[in-house]
Scaffold this motif. Structure first.
Motif, PDB file in Angstrom:
ATOM      1  N   PHE A 145     -24.578  53.620  17.647  1.00 53.72           N
ATOM      2  CA  PHE A 145     -23.168  54.582  17.760  1.00 53.72           C
ATOM      3  C   PHE A 145     -22.325  53.784  16.622  1.00 53.72           C
ATOM      4  O   PHE A 145     -22.022  54.848  15.758  1.00 53.72           O
ATOM      5  CB  PHE A 145     -22.396  54.250  19.184  1.00 53.72           C
ATOM      6  N   ARG A 146     -22.258  52.720  16.066  1.00 55.24           N
ATOM      7  CA  ARG A 146     -21.452  52.522  14.982  1.00 55.24           C
ATOM      8  C   ARG A 146     -22.182  53.099  13.671  1.00 55.24           C
ATOM      9  O   ARG A 146     -21.561  53.477  12.711  1.00 55.24           O
ATOM     10  CB  ARG A 146     -21.511  50.807  14.755  1.00 55.24           C
ATOM     11  N   ASP A 147     -23.529  53.015  13.589  1.00 63.49           N
ATOM     12  CA  ASP A 147     -24.162  53.392  12.426  1.00 63.49           C
ATOM     13  C   ASP A 147     -23.963  54.905  12.324  1.00 63.49           C
ATOM     14  O   ASP A 147     -23.473  55.611  11.223  1.00 63.49           O
ATOM     15  CB  ASP A 147     -25.707  53.107  12.473  1.00 63.49           C
ATOM     16  N   ALA A 148     -23.901  55.592  13.627  1.00 61.93           N
ATOM     17  CA  ALA A 148     -23.610  57.135  13.494  1.00 61.93           C
ATOM     18  C   ALA A 148     -22.075  57.368  13.182  1.00 61.93           C
ATOM     19  O   ALA A 148     -21.877  58.299  12.419  1.00 61.93           O
ATOM     20  CB  ALA A 148     -23.879  57.855  14.933  1.00 61.93           C
ATOM     21  N   LEU A 149     -21.283  56.423  13.635  1.00 61.74           N
ATOM     22  CA  LEU A 149     -19.706  56.665  13.312  1.00 61.74           C
ATOM     23  C   LEU A 149     -19.684  56.327  11.780  1.00 61.74           C
ATOM     24  O   LEU A 149     -18.708  57.013  11.056  1.00 61.74           O
ATOM     25  CB  LEU A 149     -18.694  55.497  13.806  1.00 61.74           C
ATOM     26  N   LEU A 150     -20.407  55.474  10.865  1.00 63.47           N
ATOM     27  CA  LEU A 150     -20.472  55.342   9.689  1.00 63.47           C
ATOM     28  C   LEU A 150     -20.744  56.441   8.877  1.00 63.47           C
ATOM     29  O   LEU A 150     -19.912  56.979   7.873  1.00 63.47           O
ATOM     30  CB  LEU A 150     -21.097  54.234   9.166  1.00 63.47           C
ATOM     31  N   ALA A 151     -21.565  57.264   9.443  1.00 61.54           N
ATOM     32  CA  ALA A 151     -22.269  58.637   8.687  1.00 61.54           C
ATOM     33  C   ALA A 151     -21.137  59.603   8.900  1.00 61.54           C
ATOM     34  O   ALA A 151     -20.517  60.560   8.032  1.00 61.54           O
ATOM     35  CB  ALA A 151     -23.495  59.175   9.403  1.00 61.54           C
ATOM     36  N   THR A 152     -20.403  59.414  10.108  1.00 58.31           N
ATOM     37  CA  THR A 152     -19.114  60.718  10.333  1.00 58.31           C
ATOM     38  C   THR A 152     -18.117  60.362   9.393  1.00 58.31           C
ATOM     39  O   THR A 152     -17.375  61.204   8.895  1.00 58.31           O
ATOM     40  CB  THR A 152     -18.833  60.106  11.831  1.00 58.31           C
ATOM     41  N   ILE A 153     -17.767  59.224   9.056  1.00 54.93           N
ATOM     42  CA  ILE A 153     -16.668  58.739   8.214  1.00 54.93           C
ATOM     43  C   ILE A 153     -17.040  59.346   6.858  1.00 54.93           C
ATOM     44  O   ILE A 153     -16.122  59.743   6.124  1.00 54.93           O
ATOM     45  CB  ILE A 153     -16.412  57.197   8.196  1.00 54.93           C
ATOM     46  N   GLY A 154     -18.263  59.479   6.608  1.00 52.31           N
ATOM     47  CA  GLY A 154     -18.743  59.783   5.062  1.00 52.31           C
ATOM     48  C   GLY A 154     -18.363  61.193   4.880  1.00 52.31           C
ATOM     49  O   GLY A 154     -17.813  61.722   4.157  1.00 52.31           O
ATOM     50  N   PHE A 155     -18.559  62.052   6.202  1.00 50.72           N
ATOM     51  CA  PHE A 155     -18.230  63.481   6.057  1.00 50.72           C
ATOM     52  C   PHE A 155     -16.907  63.693   5.991  1.00 50.72           C
ATOM     53  O   PHE A 155     -16.372  64.530   5.220  1.00 50.72           O
ATOM     54  CB  PHE A 155     -18.648  64.153   7.578  1.00 50.72           C
ATOM     55  N   VAL A 156     -16.001  62.930   6.673  1.00 46.90           N
ATOM     56  CA  VAL A 156     -14.723  63.011   6.626  1.00 46.90           C
ATOM     57  C   VAL A 156     -14.112  62.660   5.240  1.00 46.90           C
ATOM     58  O   VAL A 156     -12.962  63.304   4.649  1.00 46.90           O
ATOM     59  CB  VAL A 156     -13.857  62.051   7.742  1.00 46.90           C
TER      60      VAL A 156
END
Length: 456
Positions: free
Chosen positions: A419-430
């Motif tokens: 979940f932490r790795d997925a959140l890093l990718a999400t932050i990239g989109f943002v």
């Protein structure tokens, strides 16, 4: 209702699986089929409302959504439920552009801020509260009836909304000019292009092998054909979508920001619910409660953002995006220090911060994006904006989800790390969306009012 049904069904999937014996491919279509037909209908529906009258199309879409919700709740087989969900998504796509089109039609300039703010609060609440409401209904109805209540809850709300819409929304004559048509070839090309883009994304786990990704360049080629057709068609009649709208900086950059932001933040709800239910064995209701801080924060600032966007313009959106990224970074830190069953408590405050930022993104960005669009094109412009958001959401769930499941497979049930790795990718989109917002802020013409007061 239409946005609630994007997220509310996630928590009902285990119950649906047991009740009607759906296989993984069926479950994927129950979830993604709705999003697929939702995105497919948005631009044609916006155009249809522009031409035939938004009030009538709104009521028609509501009626179809109510009937298809009842059909989904009565489903006795996976095929029945998939069919109902496909039709339900199409009805949702029929409704949504009319809402924004009616706001554009009924209000002018700065007066649009309040209704757009209320719309943003509705979007924030409905998107975030879906898992909570779904979990509560499953808890109330039990494993066998609860998932049906997830669909049946739309029926009384839909009937009441139809009555209010019929009595309160003003009528407007359909546009009858000779050049106004529905552009069936444009509808077909756009629909086919959107389907080819979305199919490999929504079926990423069920269609194995790399061949499915060839549909994406195929979809882009079809969309290029759509652009060519629209440019040719506009010489004789009004096209399905006026591509000249993309010459407006506010519209083009705002659409890009919406696509990127939805690519990030929608994935958070999907993966956080999965993390809590499958990884930490929380109930559907407990998982829904854990996500509520985001919805609360978004609802608080959405109405405020709609009111103050005239004063601050696109920099307000940039502040919101930066706040979302900061809050998601806080979630990562919280999971680092509290990786186990205390995660929902540790992430409550950073999720609230992210929600506060989100409320300053969705509503103000929507307001600014449509600020220079002529009222006569409000429905189709809103439809294209929302189509971009649906494509972004599908791409985000596919991309961020791939990172999540890949990390999960490599770490042998390391749910917190995945979940932490997925959140890093999400932050990239943002953060990429933040760059687009900053570019728009820097390139704004001197002397131009910050917000929608410059419109029409």
């Amino acid at each position: 209702m239409t946005l609630l049904d994007v997220s509310i069904v996630n928590v009902a999937i285990p119950s649906i699986d047991r009740a009607i014996r759906a296989d993984p491919s069926d479950l994927q279509w129950i979830l993604s089929g709705y999003a697929l037909t939702f995105g497919l209908m948005l631009v044609p529906a916006g155009r249809f409302g522009d031409v035939r009258g938004r009030r009538n199309v709104f009521i028609l879409g509501l009626a179809l959504f109510t009937v298809t919700s009842a059909a989904a709740g009565l489903a006795e087989s996976p095929a029945w439920l998939i069919g109902a969900r496909l039709l339900q998504g199409a009805a949702a796509g029929l409704v949504n552009p009319q809402v924004i089109g009616l706001i554009q039609q009924l209000y002018r300039g700065a007066a649009r801020s309040r209704p757009f703010g209320l719309l943003g609060a509705t979007i924030g609440i409905s998107t975030g509260v879906g898992p909570l409401l779904g979990g509560a209904l499953i808890e109330l109805g039990g494993q066998h009836l609860g998932w049906r209540l997830v669909f049946f809850v739309n029926v009384p709300v839909g009937i009441a909304t139809i009555v209010f819409a019929w009595r309160l929304l003003p009528t407007a004559p359909a546009r009858r000019a000779v050049r106004k048509g529905l552009d069936p070839v444009g509808v077909l090309l756009l629909g086919l292009g959107v389907v080819l883009l979305l199919l490999p994304l929504v079926q990423r786990q069920q269609w194995h092998g790399p061949i499915k990704w060839l549909l994406i360049p195929g979809g882009l080629l079809v969309l290029l054909g759509f652009v060519g057709w629209e440019l040719r068609y506009r010489r004789h009649r009004e096209p399905l979508f006026d591509l000249a709208l993309f010459r407006l900086r506010s519209y083009s950059l705002g659409t890009l920001i919406g696509l990127l932001y939805f690519g990030g933040f929608v994935a958070v709800f999907f993966l956080f619910t999965l993390f809590l239910q499958s990884g930490l064995r929380y109930s559907a209701l407990e998982a829904g409660v854990a996500i509520t801080p985001f919805a609360v924060g978004s609802a608080i600032t959405a109405a405020l953002g709609g009111r103050i966007v005239n004063r601050f313009g696109r920099p307000l959106v940039a502040v919101g995006l930066a706040t979302v990224a900061l809050g998601l970074g806080g979630v990562i830190l919280a999971l680092h220090f509290v990786p186990g069953h205390g995660a929902p408590f540790a992430t409550a405050v950073p999720l609230l911060v992210s929600g506060l930022g989100s409320g300053l993104v969705i509503t103000p960005n929507q307001n600014l994006t449509l600020s220079e669009v002529p009222v006569a094109q409000a429905g189709s412009a809103a439809g294209m904006l929302q189509t971009g958001q649906r494509i972004g959401a599908a791409a985000g769930i596919a991309g961020v989800g791939a990172i999540f499941f890949s990390t999960l497979a490599q770490t042998h049930d390391g749910w917190s790390r995945a979940f932490r790795d997925a959140l890093l990718a999400t932050i990239g989109f943002v953060l990429i969306a933040l760059v687009a917002a900053i570019v728009d802020s820097w390139t704004e013409r001197p002397g131009t009012p910050a917000g929608p007061g410059r419109t029409n």
